[in-house]
Design an enzyme around this catalytic site. Structure first.
Site, mmCIF file in Angstrom:
data_model
loop_
_atom_site.group_PDB
_atom_site.id
_atom_site.type_symbol
_atom_site.label_atom_id
_atom_site.label_comp_id
_atom_site.label_asym_id
_atom_site.label_seq_id
_atom_site.Cartn_x
_atom_site.Cartn_y
_atom_site.Cartn_z
ATOM 1 N N GLN A 53 65.982 7.866 -4.646
ATOM 2 C CA GLN A 53 64.717 8.376 -5.204
ATOM 3 C C GLN A 53 63.889 9.047 -4.099
ATOM 4 O OE1 GLN A 53 63.845 8.161 -8.633
ATOM 5 N NE2 GLN A 53 62.333 9.608 -7.917
ATOM 6 N N ASP B 69 72.496 13.890 -8.849
ATOM 7 C CA ASP B 69 71.294 14.721 -8.830
ATOM 8 C C ASP B 69 71.654 16.191 -8.584
ATOM 9 O OD1 ASP B 69 68.860 13.546 -9.353
ATOM 10 O OD2 ASP B 69 68.629 12.686 -7.341
ATOM 11 N N LYS C 273 64.951 5.003 -15.272
ATOM 12 C CA LYS C 273 66.383 5.292 -15.104
ATOM 13 C C LYS C 273 67.211 4.046 -15.436
ATOM 14 C CE LYS C 273 65.411 9.056 -12.034
ATOM 15 N NZ LYS C 273 65.067 9.525 -10.707
#
Ligand code: NAP
Length: 285
Positions: free
Chosen positions: A97, A120, A53
């Site tokens: 995460q 997300d 990322k």
């Protein structure tokens, strides 16, 4: 023989679009999109994802802010960091995460992320907006799958679409996105009876099961578009999808490989979401 859907190529095109738009917006506004990635503990797979990322942020010209917290971080400590990031105007997107260690309730963390920075698209507000078709962000993996299907030129409207898997992260939003595009959608799961008879009906089959080589040739209709979301690590360390590629490829019209299919799309869509968040937060067109 199927045509291969090249996730590396499609994801590179998405990232290039994001890069070009970012360059233009930075010139116009003097501001640069920023993504904060928080990782708790030492999960090696999570570390790989976070590094990828960060690399993608560099490619498209974003600032990336990484926060690596120890394994014994408390929920309160993580919530405090999320609040700090919520009010930091240099941070447009926040990603924690997953999975987080067991002392932390991941739902509490997701709920604490400001919905405008939830790139997300896991926050209940964003999930609800996806349901009613009025969304700013789409969850990255299903959104990436839609890009891959679109790259084939196959029309979704009116087609029979079958999704195997009903997780909140992949299966359910995937089904919803196909439905928004007027697919006739069936969701299968571990209690589905005679799964093969359902999947054999699919013009577009999306496998998000988490079991290596689960989808075999007898489960696939001739000429189907087959999308493999699965990422399963075999004992020999190799990455393997949910679809038995060697068996299914001769029957499909289009198929994604693993690796090099859905995987690279997820990060590309994260970049796209972060750019959207930046534009919204700065009232940029
Ligand atoms: P998950 O939460 O474990 O969900 C798996 C789903 O598969 C569940 O709905 C489960 O049904 C269903 N299932 C399990 N066994 C089945 C069976 N025998 N027949 C029919 N359905 C069955 O997994 P996930 O998070 O959705 O992820 C799925 C896969 O995608 C994993 O391999 C994951 O690593 C991969 N993934 C890839 C990306 C990417 O970027 N490429 C992103 C996310 C996930 P029940 O609900 O009934 O238990």
């Amino acid at each position: 023989m199927a045509n291969l859907i090249d996730g590396k190529q499609v994801s590179a095109a998405v990232k290039e679009q994001v890069r070009l738009e970012t360059e233009k917006l930075v010139q116009e506004s003097g501001k640069r999109p920023g993504l904060a990635v928080v990782i708790v503990g030492n999960n090696p797979a999570s570390r790989v994802y976070v590094n990828n990322k960060k690399k993608a942020c560099e490619t498209v010209g974003f600032q990336s802010f990484e926060y690596t917290l120890p394994e014994d971080t408390t929920q309160e400590e993580l919530l405090e960091l999320v609040q700090t990031l919520n009010s930091d105007s240099n941070v447009n997107g926040i990603l924690v995460q997953l999975p987080v260690p067991p002392q932390i309730d991941d739902k509490a963390i997701i709920n604490a992320i400001s919905a405008e920075k939830d790139v997300d698209a896991f926050h209940p507000e964003n999930v609800g907006r996806i349901m009613i078709g009025d969304y700013a962000f789409l969850p990255c993996t299903p959104a990436g799958v839609m890009e891959l299907i679109d790259s084939t030129g196959v029309e979704i409207s009116g087609k029979k679409c079958v999704v195997i898997g009903r997780s909140n992260i992949v299966g359910k939003p995937m089904a919803m996105l196909l439905l928004h595009r007027s697919g006739t959608v069936t969701i299968c799961h571990s209690r589905t009876q005679d799964l093969a008879s359902v999947t054999r009906e699919a013009d577009i089959l999306v496998a998000a099961v988490g079991k290596a080589n689960f989808v075999t040739a007898d489960m696939v209709k001739d000429g189907a578009v087959v999308i493999d979301v699965g990422m399963n690590r075999l004992e020999n360390g190799k990455l393997c999808g949910d679809v038995d590629f060697a068996q299914v490829e001769p029957k499909a019209s289009w198929i994604t490989p693993v690796p090099g299919g859905v995987g690279p799309m997820t990060i590309a869509m994260l970049m796209k979401n972060t750019l959207t968040a930046f534009k919204q937060q700065n009232q940029l067109a």
